[in-house]
Scaffold this motif. Structure first.
Motif, short mmCIF file in Angstrom:
data_model
loop_
_atom_site.label_atom_id
_atom_site.label_comp_id
_atom_site.label_asym_id
_atom_site.label_seq_id
_atom_site.Cartn_x
_atom_site.Cartn_y
_atom_site.Cartn_z
N ASN A 2 16.91 45.08 8.87
CA ASN A 2 18.55 45.17 7.60
C ASN A 2 19.80 43.83 8.36
OD1 ASN A 2 17.51 47.39 6.78
ND2 ASN A 2 18.86 48.73 8.71
N SER A 3 19.85 43.58 9.51
CA SER A 3 20.67 42.85 10.02
C SER A 3 20.19 40.62 9.39
CB SER A 3 20.71 42.26 11.79
OG SER A 3 19.69 42.48 12.31
N PHE A 4 18.70 40.97 8.94
CA PHE A 4 18.71 39.55 8.76
C PHE A 4 18.91 39.52 6.92
CE2 PHE A 4 15.59 36.91 6.57
CZ PHE A 4 15.54 35.60 7.35
N VAL A 5 18.33 40.41 6.07
CA VAL A 5 18.09 40.22 5.03
C VAL A 5 20.03 39.93 4.67
CG1 VAL A 5 17.83 41.24 3.42
CG2 VAL A 5 16.17 41.43 5.03
N ALA A 6 20.96 41.25 4.86
CA ALA A 6 22.01 41.32 4.23
C ALA A 6 22.76 40.68 3.93
CB ALA A 6 23.05 42.54 4.10
N PRO A 7 22.89 39.20 4.88
CA PRO A 7 23.60 38.22 5.81
C PRO A 7 23.12 37.06 4.39
CG PRO A 7 23.46 38.77 7.25
CD PRO A 7 21.98 39.74 6.84
N LEU A 8 22.30 37.16 4.05
CA LEU A 8 21.34 35.77 2.44
C LEU A 8 21.89 36.35 1.61
CD1 LEU A 8 17.83 36.25 3.78
CD2 LEU A 8 19.21 34.49 4.26
N PHE A 9 23.26 37.01 1.28
CA PHE A 9 23.95 37.84 -0.36
C PHE A 9 25.08 37.41 0.07
CE2 PHE A 9 20.14 39.57 -0.69
CZ PHE A 9 19.40 39.86 -2.28
N SER A 10 25.91 37.04 -0.92
CA SER A 10 27.12 36.66 -0.69
C SER A 10 27.87 37.86 0.03
CB SER A 10 28.07 36.35 -2.21
OG SER A 10 29.09 36.41 -2.33
N PRO A 11 28.63 37.95 0.62
CA PRO A 11 29.60 38.52 1.68
C PRO A 11 30.58 39.61 0.53
CG PRO A 11 30.13 37.45 2.66
CD PRO A 11 29.32 36.37 1.86
N ALA A 12 30.78 39.55 -0.34
CA ALA A 12 31.21 39.70 -1.45
C ALA A 12 30.60 40.96 -2.42
CB ALA A 12 32.31 39.14 -2.30
N ARG A 13 29.55 40.80 -1.93
CA ARG A 13 28.42 41.29 -4.02
C ARG A 13 27.29 42.11 -2.86
NH1 ARG A 13 27.58 37.38 -8.15
NH2 ARG A 13 26.78 39.87 -9.47
N ARG A 14 27.66 42.64 -1.93
CA ARG A 14 26.22 42.87 -0.90
C ARG A 14 25.99 44.23 -1.23
NH1 ARG A 14 27.60 40.33 4.81
NH2 ARG A 14 27.06 38.39 4.15
N LYS A 15 27.05 45.14 -1.75
CA LYS A 15 27.11 46.04 -2.22
C LYS A 15 26.44 46.36 -3.77
CE LYS A 15 31.22 48.54 -0.27
NZ LYS A 15 31.68 49.35 0.45
N PHE A 16 26.54 45.34 -4.97
CA PHE A 16 26.28 45.68 -6.13
C PHE A 16 25.02 44.80 -5.81
CE2 PHE A 16 25.31 42.92 -9.53
CZ PHE A 16 25.41 43.56 -10.84
N PHE A 17 24.09 44.19 -4.68
CA PHE A 17 22.44 43.91 -4.36
C PHE A 17 22.25 45.10 -3.71
CE2 PHE A 17 24.78 40.10 -6.05
CZ PHE A 17 23.58 40.38 -8.05
N SER A 18 22.31 45.99 -3.61
CA SER A 18 22.50 46.43 -2.37
C SER A 18 20.65 47.32 -3.04
CB SER A 18 23.16 48.42 -2.41
OG SER A 18 23.15 48.95 -3.25
N LYS A 19 19.61 47.17 -3.61
CA LYS A 19 19.23 47.63 -4.28
C LYS A 19 18.20 46.39 -3.79
CE LYS A 19 19.32 51.04 -8.56
NZ LYS A 19 19.79 50.72 -9.57
N GLU A 20 18.60 45.31 -4.58
CA GLU A 20 17.35 43.86 -3.67
C GLU A 20 17.50 43.65 -2.48
OE1 GLU A 20 18.98 44.12 -8.04
OE2 GLU A 20 19.60 44.34 -5.93
N ILE A 21 18.63 44.47 -1.04
CA ILE A 21 18.22 44.25 -0.44
C ILE A 21 17.96 45.06 0.10
CG2 ILE A 21 19.71 44.26 1.97
CD1 ILE A 21 22.32 43.17 0.48
N LYS A 22 17.59 46.51 -0.23
CA LYS A 22 16.43 46.85 0.33
C LYS A 22 15.23 47.47 0.21
CE LYS A 22 16.03 52.58 -0.02
NZ LYS A 22 15.79 53.65 -0.65
N MET A 23 14.96 46.68 -1.23
CA MET A 23 13.45 45.80 -1.53
C MET A 23 12.89 44.77 -0.18
SD MET A 23 11.66 44.76 -4.86
CE MET A 23 12.95 42.59 -3.86
N LEU A 24 13.85 43.96 -0.13
CA LEU A 24 13.35 42.88 0.89
C LEU A 24 13.71 43.61 1.89
CD1 LEU A 24 15.88 39.95 -0.87
CD2 LEU A 24 13.03 40.17 -0.83
N THR A 25 14.16 43.79 2.52
CA THR A 25 14.46 44.71 4.04
C THR A 25 13.08 45.60 3.81
OG1 THR A 25 16.45 44.88 4.44
CG2 THR A 25 15.94 46.11 5.50
N THR A 26 12.97 46.29 2.82
CA THR A 26 11.58 47.05 2.79
C THR A 26 10.41 46.00 3.67
OG1 THR A 26 12.16 48.96 2.05
CG2 THR A 26 9.69 48.61 1.26
N ILE A 27 10.35 45.38 2.12
CA ILE A 27 8.73 43.81 2.25
C ILE A 27 9.07 43.32 3.45
CG2 ILE A 27 7.96 41.93 1.56
CD1 ILE A 27 9.41 42.65 -0.97
#
Length: 119
Positions: A2-27
């Protein structure tokens, strides 16, 4: 993971990309420990390849997110100045994952670059 994937996305838009972050975290979580360690060791131990950029007599494309925390804007700017022929595209409100955060802008940058060197 969790701490690795989310910081790869813009801090201002992480909530918007929550599905993608979850998918990449699952992978990432489903990837074997051996594979993850191998990838991390490979990135850590790789040789600096700035000579490739210095010696490039062909066009080089850089696509960078302005909010990238993995490769900072300063690092990208330093590398962009190395090749003789560089095209640089900076994506606003984007981190390291431009292909998810700005897929159309990323595709357009690739298309325009390819067209500029092939036509």
């Amino acid at each position: 993971m969790n701490s690795f994937v989310a910081p790869l996305f813009s801090p201002a838009r992480r909530k918007f990309f929550s599905k993608e972050i979850k998918m990449l975290t699952t992978i990432g979580k489903s990837t074997s420990t051996e594979a993850v360690l191998g990838a991390v060791k490979g990135m850590r131990n790789r040789k600096k390849r700035l000579k490739v950029l210095k010696d490039a007599r062909y066009p080089v494309l850089f696509i960078a997110g302005k909010d990238d925390q993995a490769v900072t804007l300063e690092q990208t700017l330093a590398q962009c100045a190395i090749p003789v022929k560089a095209t640089v595209v900076f994506l606003a409100n984007t981190g390291h994952m431009g292909m998810f955060e700005k897929p159309f802008d990323t595709q357009n940058a690739l298309r325009h670059f390819a067209e500029s060197i092939l036509i």
